[in-house]
Design a protein around this motif. Structure first.
Motif, short mmCIF file in Angstrom:
data_model
loop_
_atom_site.label_atom_id
_atom_site.label_comp_id
_atom_site.label_asym_id
_atom_site.label_seq_id
_atom_site.Cartn_x
_atom_site.Cartn_y
_atom_site.Cartn_z
N GLN A 57 27.21 40.81 38.13
CA GLN A 57 26.66 41.32 39.13
C GLN A 57 26.69 40.91 40.44
OE1 GLN A 57 23.00 43.02 37.64
NE2 GLN A 57 23.53 44.77 37.34
N VAL A 58 26.40 39.73 40.45
CA VAL A 58 26.34 38.77 41.85
C VAL A 58 27.79 38.41 42.30
CG1 VAL A 58 25.77 36.54 42.75
CG2 VAL A 58 23.93 37.72 41.36
N CYS A 59 28.41 38.29 41.27
CA CYS A 59 29.87 37.71 41.36
C CYS A 59 30.70 38.98 41.91
CB CYS A 59 30.83 37.32 40.10
SG CYS A 59 30.19 35.59 39.60
N GLU A 60 30.51 40.19 41.36
CA GLU A 60 31.08 41.37 41.99
C GLU A 60 30.60 41.75 43.45
OE1 GLU A 60 30.71 46.07 40.73
OE2 GLU A 60 30.96 44.73 39.10
N MET A 61 29.27 41.60 43.79
CA MET A 61 28.70 41.69 45.05
C MET A 61 29.34 40.90 45.91
SD MET A 61 24.52 42.19 44.86
CE MET A 61 24.47 42.46 46.64
N LEU A 62 29.52 39.61 45.79
CA LEU A 62 29.90 38.44 46.78
C LEU A 62 31.55 38.39 46.35
CD1 LEU A 62 27.17 35.73 46.33
CD2 LEU A 62 27.27 37.65 47.96
N LYS A 63 32.00 39.00 45.71
CA LYS A 63 33.42 38.94 45.38
C LYS A 63 34.01 37.64 45.29
CE LYS A 63 34.63 43.32 47.81
NZ LYS A 63 33.36 43.95 47.19
N ILE A 64 33.20 36.91 44.14
CA ILE A 64 33.63 35.64 43.92
C ILE A 64 33.90 35.39 42.60
CG2 ILE A 64 32.40 34.50 45.86
CD1 ILE A 64 30.23 33.94 44.03
N ASP A 65 34.45 34.47 41.99
CA ASP A 65 34.49 34.20 40.64
C ASP A 65 33.23 33.43 40.08
OD1 ASP A 65 36.58 33.95 38.56
OD2 ASP A 65 36.05 31.77 38.68
N LEU A 66 33.02 33.38 38.89
CA LEU A 66 32.21 33.00 38.19
C LEU A 66 31.90 31.33 38.21
CD1 LEU A 66 29.67 33.68 36.23
CD2 LEU A 66 31.27 33.37 34.37
N SER A 67 33.00 30.78 38.26
CA SER A 67 32.89 29.19 38.71
C SER A 67 32.43 28.83 40.07
CB SER A 67 34.28 28.48 38.38
OG SER A 67 35.44 29.14 39.33
N THR A 68 32.80 29.67 40.83
CA THR A 68 32.17 29.57 42.26
C THR A 68 30.71 29.57 42.41
OG1 THR A 68 34.18 30.37 43.14
CG2 THR A 68 32.37 30.36 44.82
N LEU A 69 30.24 30.55 41.49
CA LEU A 69 28.93 31.05 41.43
C LEU A 69 28.13 29.73 40.76
CD1 LEU A 69 26.45 33.10 41.74
CD2 LEU A 69 26.94 33.63 39.56
N HIS A 70 28.86 29.31 39.81
CA HIS A 70 28.00 28.16 38.98
C HIS A 70 27.97 26.99 40.00
CE1 HIS A 70 26.87 25.41 35.90
NE2 HIS A 70 28.10 24.81 36.07
N ARG A 71 29.10 26.78 40.85
CA ARG A 71 29.10 25.63 41.88
C ARG A 71 27.82 25.94 42.94
NH1 ARG A 71 33.78 26.26 44.53
NH2 ARG A 71 32.64 26.79 46.38
N TRP A 72 27.73 27.05 43.34
CA TRP A 72 26.89 27.36 44.36
C TRP A 72 25.22 27.01 43.85
CZ3 TRP A 72 28.70 32.39 46.94
CH2 TRP A 72 29.83 31.91 47.90
#
Length: 93
Positions: free
Chosen positions: A47-62
């Motif tokens: 859901q966060v990836c969809e909201m921010l329009k980012i990839d799962l790997s970016t979310l993990h890095r953040w």
């Protein structure tokens, strides 16, 4: 100590004055002071990836960098919606 004397005021008149003037003022003051608390809404990683329009790997890095705080419940990872909204508003151009 202050004393108040009600001379020439009937109990019914006193009750009516309290209802007309005192109670609405107290209600207004309390409603301004005590607002209901919104329940915390938790979002999944997808859901966060969809909201921010980012990839799962970016979310993990953040998450690893500390840009986003995550909350683990069991084997699941969640994010607070209020924190995601704050991040989005903070980084608006």
């Amino acid at each position: 100590m202050n004393h108040i004397q009600f001379i020439g005021v009937s109990p019914n008149d006193l009750i009516e004055k309290i209802k007309e003037q005192l109670i609405p003022a107290i209600k207004k003051e309390l409603s301004e002071e005590f607002q209901p608390k919104q329940p915390t809404e938790y979002l999944t990683r997808s859901q966060v990836c969809e909201m921010l329009k980012i990839d799962l790997s970016t979310l993990h890095r953040w998450r690893k960098e500390g840009a986003l705080k995550s909350y683990g419940i069991g084997n699941r990872v969640y994010f607070k919606r209020s924190e995601i909204d704050h991040l989005m508003n903070e980084n608006e151009l």
